[in-house]
Design an enzyme around this catalytic site. Structure first.
Site, PDB file in Angstrom:
ATOM      1  N   SER A  89      -3.744  -6.102  -6.546  1.00  0.00           N
ATOM      2  CA  SER A  89      -2.900  -4.917  -6.612  1.00  0.00           C
ATOM      3  C   SER A  89      -3.355  -3.951  -7.701  1.00  0.00           C
ATOM      4  CB  SER A  89      -1.446  -5.327  -6.859  1.00  0.00           C
ATOM      5  OG  SER A  89      -0.968  -6.134  -5.800  1.00  0.00           O
ATOM      6  N   GLU A  90      -3.898  -4.488  -8.774  1.00  0.00           N
ATOM      7  CA  GLU A  90      -4.339  -3.647  -9.877  1.00  0.00           C
ATOM      8  C   GLU A  90      -5.648  -2.927  -9.573  1.00  0.00           C
ATOM      9  OE1 GLU A  90      -3.067  -2.767 -12.693  1.00  0.00           O
ATOM     10  OE2 GLU A  90      -1.316  -4.067 -12.897  1.00  0.00           O
TER      11      GLU A  90
END
Length: 673
Positions: free
Chosen positions: A519-520
């Site tokens: 997600s990052e």
């Protein structure tokens, strides 16, 4: 590279391992060179060594490796690296020859970007203008546009600025780059920047809410303009005081616009007071209909974001047919925060069908129906949602105790198309940039190379990137092609040993760490966010340094953050720290990883626990709200990929305790045995 001129760690490592380049490359036998030419890994290492030297302004190693690298796709990048490093003494003929020979390649664009600024520094205006007209005239780069405008007056005696120059360069609502200052000075000297032109730009600055620029421009205008600029700045500094002293008798278009802006500025500070003033001011300002309710809706949303008691009344007062999607969404979230299920149903029923049909509101409609005794209707909605691989689909499956719909379907390989894509010069160049550690350059070239592909070839390009281990491009390209079901491709397991080892050492789950990393960064080792976070797990330098100090780990600054194993080690350690800080609640720890622990502390309920799904849905930051849902969904998918078993979201959704209760629990733990 994002925000840094540092050489990627991969290249640094290769350069460090290599024998001093000039000696080793010159001494290599013809047989060694022939062997290296056939060995792509050897050629990549040879390139890396020469590239490291070229970036330092040394061309001899590249020259010595020319026999092996001349036909290597990245040979032009070596020349560009050297020319950029030596740009101030570069020979004009060499640069222009390269730009002509490789005009179609991205390295030529990178060199041109450096060269045009060097030509300006040298004052070589004819060549500057030729390059500008060829590559930059329509690029919208204001600094270059201003430099070009000035260059035309310097290159040709008698050349003067025109009204067109004024329109393009002067009439902007924001401050222009410093390259425009001498142009504006000359325009003033020519008489082109008269009071009317200042007044036009003053109006643009006010419209852009650039009040200090407006104040600067007003110095060249009359007292009225100076008073107007001062009034806008006063409204910005203390909207409440300015709105209270507003004279209804003197309301014109300018005062009305300033008051409307001031009400919204006040709403960001004190929504309840803004609502009170707005009820009085709206009639005085002649605001009615949709415009009146738009402002009221903005105030109501700000009250809901802050969890203020006035929020329900403010939001319900807005007629449904005049309410924006954001107003209707926050009316629903505010009802959720109060766990007022009839009000939740009423808010969703007020939504237009397309908004109410979104997964999030279908889920909450089902929750509200179940809470008000309409279990059969709730189960019908949940059953439809549970067929989807999504955050709300997984929650719906939990509600019905159904298995998760992972729907994994590997993308079929078309080997002929894959081979053709691998031979494509642009895709091959992008792939080699990735393989030698120049990933940020490679991403740009990959995106360009696949832009015109049809869906079938796009899907195969995603598979090719996946085979290379280039996961960010595989995930993004598969999504562009509309292929979402190959979970091996979309949720890969890179740096498996590092994630497994460091997650275990930090006593957190490996799947959760993978969900955070995906997600990052989409597993981009060198990525830098707009806020300055770096690497696979997107650590801020201060966070990385502090975590390293507390864990007594080696810290080498930027080099540590772009080294995936080191970044993963620090990222998992920091994730464990916020996990412990928030009493082993993965929902709160995930939110804190994105928004920061102090914000999450402020978002905790003041009295009474909230169900985790409600707390997540009412997070004030849209980015963090989406992030938490995305990470927890990925956590479940990665867990299934790693173990073959389901990790139910309901197991992660512990109730969120009030801030005081949470702190009391923490203190009790600290004082225990």
């Amino acid at each position: 590279m994002h925000g840094s001129r540092a050489l990627p760690l991969f290249l640094l490592a290769l350069a460090a391992m290599a024998v001093p380049a000039a000696v080793a490359l010159t001494a290599a036998t013809a047989a060694d060179r022939a062997s290296a030419a056939d060995d792509i890994e050897a050629r990549r290492q040879l390139f890396a060594t020469a590239y490291a030297e070229a970036r330092e302004g040394e061309w001899a190693p590249a020259e010595a490796a020319a026999a092996e690298l001349r036909d290597y796709p990245l040979w032009p990048d070596l020349r560009v690296a050297w020319l950029q490093a030596t740009i101030r003494r570069a020979d004009t003929a060499d640069v222009e020859a390269f730009l002509r020979e490789h005009a179609h390649l991205p390295p030529a664009r990178r060199l041109a970007n450096r060269w045009i600024h060097e030509l300006a520094r040298r004052g070589d205006w004819p060549r500057f203008l030729a390059l500008y007209d060829e590559r930059y005239a329509d690029a919208g780069i204001t600094a270059l546009d201003c430099t070009a405008a000035r260059a035309r007056t310097l290159a040709a005696a008698g050349h003067r600025y025109t009204e067109n120059d004024v329109e393009r360069l002067w009439l902007a609502g924001r401050s222009q780059p410093r390259e425009c200052d001498p142009v504006f000075d000359a325009m003033r000297a020519q008489g082109l920047l008269d009071a009317e032109r200042y007044r036009q730009r003053f109006a643009l600055a006010i419209d852009a809410r650039e009040f200090r620029l407006a104040r600067y421009l007003a110095r060249e205008l009359d007292d009225e303009a100076q008073r107007e600029a001062a009034a806008w700045i006063a409204m910005q500094n203390d909207p409440a005081a300015e709105l209270v002293r507003l004279d209804p008798a003197g309301v014109g278009a300018t005062v009305r616009a300033r008051a409307l802006w001031g009400v919204e500025a006040l709403a960001r500070r004190d929504p309840a007071y803004a609502a009170e003033l707005w009820r009085r001011l709206a009639p005085q300002l002649g605001v009615s209909g949709r415009e009146r309710w738009d402002v009221a809706g903005y105030i109501g949303i700000r009250a809901a974001l802050r969890g203020e008691p006035a929020a329900p009344g403010l939001l319900k007062a807005i007629p449904a047919h005049l309410a924006s999607a954001d107003v209707l969404a926050w009316r629903t979230r505010d009802a959720l925060r109060r766990e007022d299920w009839p009000d939740v149903l009423a808010a969703i029923e007020a939504m237009p069908s397309d908004l109410a049909g979104e997964d999030v509101w279908r889920y909450w409609r089902a929750r509200a129906l179940a809470a008000t005794g309409e279990q059969a209707a709730a189960e019908t909605l949940w059953r439809a949602l549970a067929a989807e691989r999504s955050y709300h689909g997984f929650l719906a499956a939990d509600a019905l105790e159904l298995p998760y719909a992972f729907g994994h379907a590997p993308l079929p390989a078309d080997e002929e198309t894959l081979a053709a894509l691998a031979r494509d010069p642009a895709i091959r160049r992008a792939g080699e940039l990735f393989h030698v550690g120049l990933e940020s350059l490679g991403r740009s070239e990959w995106n360009e190379a696949v832009a015109g592909l049809d869906d079938h070839r796009l899907a195969q390009a995603a598979l090719l990137a996946h085979r290379w281990g280039w996961h960010s491009r595989a995930i993004a390209t598969a999504a562009k092609a509309g292929h979402y079901d190959d979970l091996g491709l979309r949720y890969p397991l890179p740096w498996k040993t590092d994630f497994e080892t460091h997650a275990a050492a930090a006593d957190i789950r490996e799947a959760w760490a993978y969900g955070i990393a995906r997600s990052e960064s989409l597993f981009m080792a060198d990525i830098r966010s707009s806020a300055g976070a770096i690497g696979v797990m997107q650590l801020m330098p201060a966070t990385g340094r502090g975590t390293a100090q507390r864990a007594r780990l080696r810290w080498r600054g930027y080099a540590t953050l772009i080294d995936p194993p080191a970044n993963i080690q620090l990222g998992t350690r920091y994730l464990a720290e916020v996990y412990e800080r928030f009493d082993a609640n993965p929902v709160l720890a995930t939110a804190a990883y994105n928004a920061g622990p102090h914000r999450v502390e402020r978002w905790l309920p003041e009295a009474g626990s909230l169900p985790a799904d409600i707390w997540i849905e009412t997070i004030p930051f849209a980015e963090t709200r989406s992030y938490v849902k995305r990470v927890l969904t990925a956590d479940s998918i990665f867990s299934w990929r790693l173990t073959g078993r389901e990790l139910r979201l309901s197991a992660l959704h512990r109730p969120v305790a009030p801030s005081g209760e949470r702190l009391a629990l923490a203190r009790a733990g600290e004082s225990g045995p």
